[in-house]
Motif scaffolding. Structure first.
Motif, PDB file in Angstrom:
ATOM      1  N   ALA A  18      26.155  32.757 -15.115  1.00 34.55           N
ATOM      2  CA  ALA A  18      25.447  32.948 -16.383  1.00 34.55           C
ATOM      3  C   ALA A  18      25.562  31.729 -17.297  1.00 34.55           C
ATOM      4  O   ALA A  18      24.590  31.319 -17.935  1.00 34.55           O
ATOM      5  CB  ALA A  18      25.982  34.186 -17.098  1.00 34.55           C
ATOM      6  N   GLU A  19      26.763  31.131 -17.368  1.00 33.33           N
ATOM      7  CA  GLU A  19      27.009  30.034 -18.310  1.00 33.33           C
ATOM      8  C   GLU A  19      26.521  28.671 -17.816  1.00 33.33           C
ATOM      9  O   GLU A  19      26.262  27.784 -18.628  1.00 33.33           O
ATOM     10  CB  GLU A  19      28.509  29.929 -18.607  1.00 33.33           C
ATOM     11  CG  GLU A  19      29.078  31.111 -19.346  1.00 33.33           C
ATOM     12  CD  GLU A  19      28.761  31.065 -20.826  1.00 33.33           C
ATOM     13  OE1 GLU A  19      28.671  29.964 -21.380  1.00 33.33           O
ATOM     14  OE2 GLU A  19      28.594  32.140 -21.413  1.00 33.33           O
ATOM     15  N   VAL A  20      26.416  28.511 -16.493  1.00 32.96           N
ATOM     16  CA  VAL A  20      26.055  27.199 -15.947  1.00 32.96           C
ATOM     17  C   VAL A  20      24.747  27.267 -15.163  1.00 32.96           C
ATOM     18  O   VAL A  20      23.783  26.570 -15.482  1.00 32.96           O
ATOM     19  CB  VAL A  20      27.195  26.636 -15.060  1.00 32.96           C
ATOM     20  CG1 VAL A  20      26.796  25.298 -14.442  1.00 32.96           C
ATOM     21  CG2 VAL A  20      28.476  26.489 -15.870  1.00 32.96           C
ATOM     22  N   LEU A  21      24.694  28.116 -14.152  1.00 35.63           N
ATOM     23  CA  LEU A  21      23.529  28.127 -13.276  1.00 35.63           C
ATOM     24  C   LEU A  21      22.274  28.682 -13.937  1.00 35.63           C
ATOM     25  O   LEU A  21      21.168  28.257 -13.620  1.00 35.63           O
ATOM     26  CB  LEU A  21      23.837  28.917 -11.997  1.00 35.63           C
ATOM     27  CG  LEU A  21      24.990  28.357 -11.155  1.00 35.63           C
ATOM     28  CD1 LEU A  21      25.184  29.206  -9.902  1.00 35.63           C
ATOM     29  CD2 LEU A  21      24.763  26.898 -10.796  1.00 35.63           C
ATOM     30  N   PRO A  26      20.646  20.665 -19.219  1.00 36.35           N
ATOM     31  CA  PRO A  26      21.783  20.099 -18.495  1.00 36.35           C
ATOM     32  C   PRO A  26      23.130  20.683 -18.939  1.00 36.35           C
ATOM     33  O   PRO A  26      23.360  20.906 -20.120  1.00 36.35           O
ATOM     34  CB  PRO A  26      21.716  18.608 -18.807  1.00 36.35           C
ATOM     35  CG  PRO A  26      20.946  18.512 -20.077  1.00 36.35           C
ATOM     36  CD  PRO A  26      20.031  19.696 -20.131  1.00 36.35           C
ATOM     37  N   VAL A  27      23.978  20.933 -17.931  1.00 35.15           N
ATOM     38  CA  VAL A  27      25.345  21.407 -18.158  1.00 35.15           C
ATOM     39  C   VAL A  27      26.276  20.553 -17.311  1.00 35.15           C
ATOM     40  O   VAL A  27      26.093  20.424 -16.105  1.00 35.15           O
ATOM     41  CB  VAL A  27      25.523  22.889 -17.767  1.00 35.15           C
ATOM     42  CG1 VAL A  27      26.960  23.339 -18.014  1.00 35.15           C
ATOM     43  CG2 VAL A  27      24.540  23.776 -18.510  1.00 35.15           C
ATOM     44  N   ARG A  86      21.305  20.699 -13.845  1.00 33.52           N
ATOM     45  CA  ARG A  86      20.140  20.779 -14.722  1.00 33.52           C
ATOM     46  C   ARG A  86      19.311  21.962 -14.247  1.00 33.52           C
ATOM     47  O   ARG A  86      18.876  21.999 -13.104  1.00 33.52           O
ATOM     48  CB  ARG A  86      19.296  19.522 -14.687  1.00 33.52           C
ATOM     49  CG  ARG A  86      18.063  19.668 -15.616  1.00 33.52           C
ATOM     50  CD  ARG A  86      17.090  18.544 -15.503  1.00 33.52           C
ATOM     51  NE  ARG A  86      17.586  17.384 -16.226  1.00 33.52           N
ATOM     52  CZ  ARG A  86      17.236  16.136 -15.925  1.00 33.52           C
ATOM     53  NH1 ARG A  86      16.422  15.894 -14.942  1.00 33.52           N
ATOM     54  NH2 ARG A  86      17.713  15.130 -16.630  1.00 33.52           N
ATOM     55  N   ASP A  87      19.138  22.929 -15.150  1.00 33.76           N
ATOM     56  CA  ASP A  87      18.380  24.143 -14.838  1.00 33.76           C
ATOM     57  C   ASP A  87      18.873  24.790 -13.543  1.00 33.76           C
ATOM     58  O   ASP A  87      18.086  25.196 -12.696  1.00 33.76           O
ATOM     59  CB  ASP A  87      16.887  23.833 -14.781  1.00 33.76           C
ATOM     60  CG  ASP A  87      16.374  23.270 -16.104  1.00 33.76           C
ATOM     61  OD1 ASP A  87      16.854  23.720 -17.166  1.00 33.76           O
ATOM     62  OD2 ASP A  87      15.512  22.372 -16.081  1.00 33.76           O
ATOM     63  N   GLY A  88      20.197  24.833 -13.381  1.00 31.99           N
ATOM     64  CA  GLY A  88      20.813  25.509 -12.253  1.00 31.99           C
ATOM     65  C   GLY A  88      20.948  24.703 -10.983  1.00 31.99           C
ATOM     66  O   GLY A  88      21.544  25.158 -10.011  1.00 31.99           O
ATOM     67  N   GLU A  89      20.435  23.495 -10.960  1.00 34.85           N
ATOM     68  CA  GLU A  89      20.510  22.632  -9.776  1.00 34.85           C
ATOM     69  C   GLU A  89      21.528  21.520  -9.993  1.00 34.85           C
ATOM     70  O   GLU A  89      21.523  20.864 -11.042  1.00 34.85           O
ATOM     71  CB  GLU A  89      19.147  22.011  -9.475  1.00 34.85           C
ATOM     72  CG  GLU A  89      18.067  23.015  -9.151  1.00 34.85           C
ATOM     73  CD  GLU A  89      18.296  23.747  -7.860  1.00 34.85           C
ATOM     74  OE1 GLU A  89      18.807  23.123  -6.893  1.00 34.85           O
ATOM     75  OE2 GLU A  89      17.991  24.956  -7.808  1.00 34.85           O
ATOM     76  N   LEU A 111      20.501  11.871 -15.783  1.00 36.68           N
ATOM     77  CA  LEU A 111      19.576  12.707 -16.537  1.00 36.68           C
ATOM     78  C   LEU A 111      18.223  12.041 -16.762  1.00 36.68           C
ATOM     79  O   LEU A 111      17.230  12.711 -17.029  1.00 36.68           O
ATOM     80  CB  LEU A 111      20.193  13.099 -17.885  1.00 36.68           C
ATOM     81  CG  LEU A 111      21.365  14.063 -17.792  1.00 36.68           C
ATOM     82  CD1 LEU A 111      22.045  14.199 -19.148  1.00 36.68           C
ATOM     83  CD2 LEU A 111      20.906  15.421 -17.269  1.00 36.68           C
ATOM     84  N   ASN A 112      18.188  10.727 -16.669  1.00 34.54           N
ATOM     85  CA  ASN A 112      16.937   9.977 -16.894  1.00 34.54           C
ATOM     86  C   ASN A 112      16.683   9.014 -15.737  1.00 34.54           C
ATOM     87  O   ASN A 112      16.744   7.796 -15.920  1.00 34.54           O
ATOM     88  CB  ASN A 112      17.029   9.188 -18.215  1.00 34.54           C
ATOM     89  CG  ASN A 112      17.385  10.068 -19.375  1.00 34.54           C
ATOM     90  OD1 ASN A 112      16.676  11.021 -19.670  1.00 34.54           O
ATOM     91  ND2 ASN A 112      18.500   9.779 -20.024  1.00 34.54           N
TER      92      ASN A 112
END
Length: 113
Positions: A18-21, A26-27, A86-89, A111-112
């Motif tokens: 729930a908190e990351v995936l 981005p996490v 990023r968005d679960g991946e 990220l970029n």
């Protein structure tokens, strides 16, 4: 290792999905353990980045000793291990403590692209 900044919150095996995936955006997850000196070295760096990048990047930590399932599932073999989602991946992973400037450069590159 709950850091002094409230911006880096702990997750567990039970809350990881729930908190990351399922988190939008981005996490960065920090796998750490109490006995790990480099983990303690990078914690203040992560707290600074969490405060500076609030709104753009979420940083979470997970104690690998107390939450072995997630570490096993992601094949974390050394600590500290930082995994960027990023968005679960999973988009990037780094092992070991690093200076803030280097970590920021690695995060920006991941990220970029």
């Amino acid at each position: 290792m709950t850091t002094t900044a409230a911006a880096v919150l702990a997750v567990t095996d039970e809350t990881f999905e729930a908190e990351v995936l399922r988190h939008d955006g981005p996490v960065l997850i920090d796998f750490w353990a109490q006995w790990c000196p480099p983990c303690h070295m990078i914690a203040p760096v992560l707290a600074e980045i969490a405060a500076e990048r609030a709104g753009d990047l979420t940083i979470r930590e997970i104690n690998s000793d107390e939450n072995p399932r997630t570490a096993r599932d992601l094949q974390v073999m050394s600590l500290p291990t930082l995994v960027l989602f990023r968005d679960g991946e999973r988009v990037a992973q780094w092992v070991g403590a690093r200076p803030k400037a280097r970590l920021l450069a690695e995060l920006d590159a991941a990220l970029n692209p």
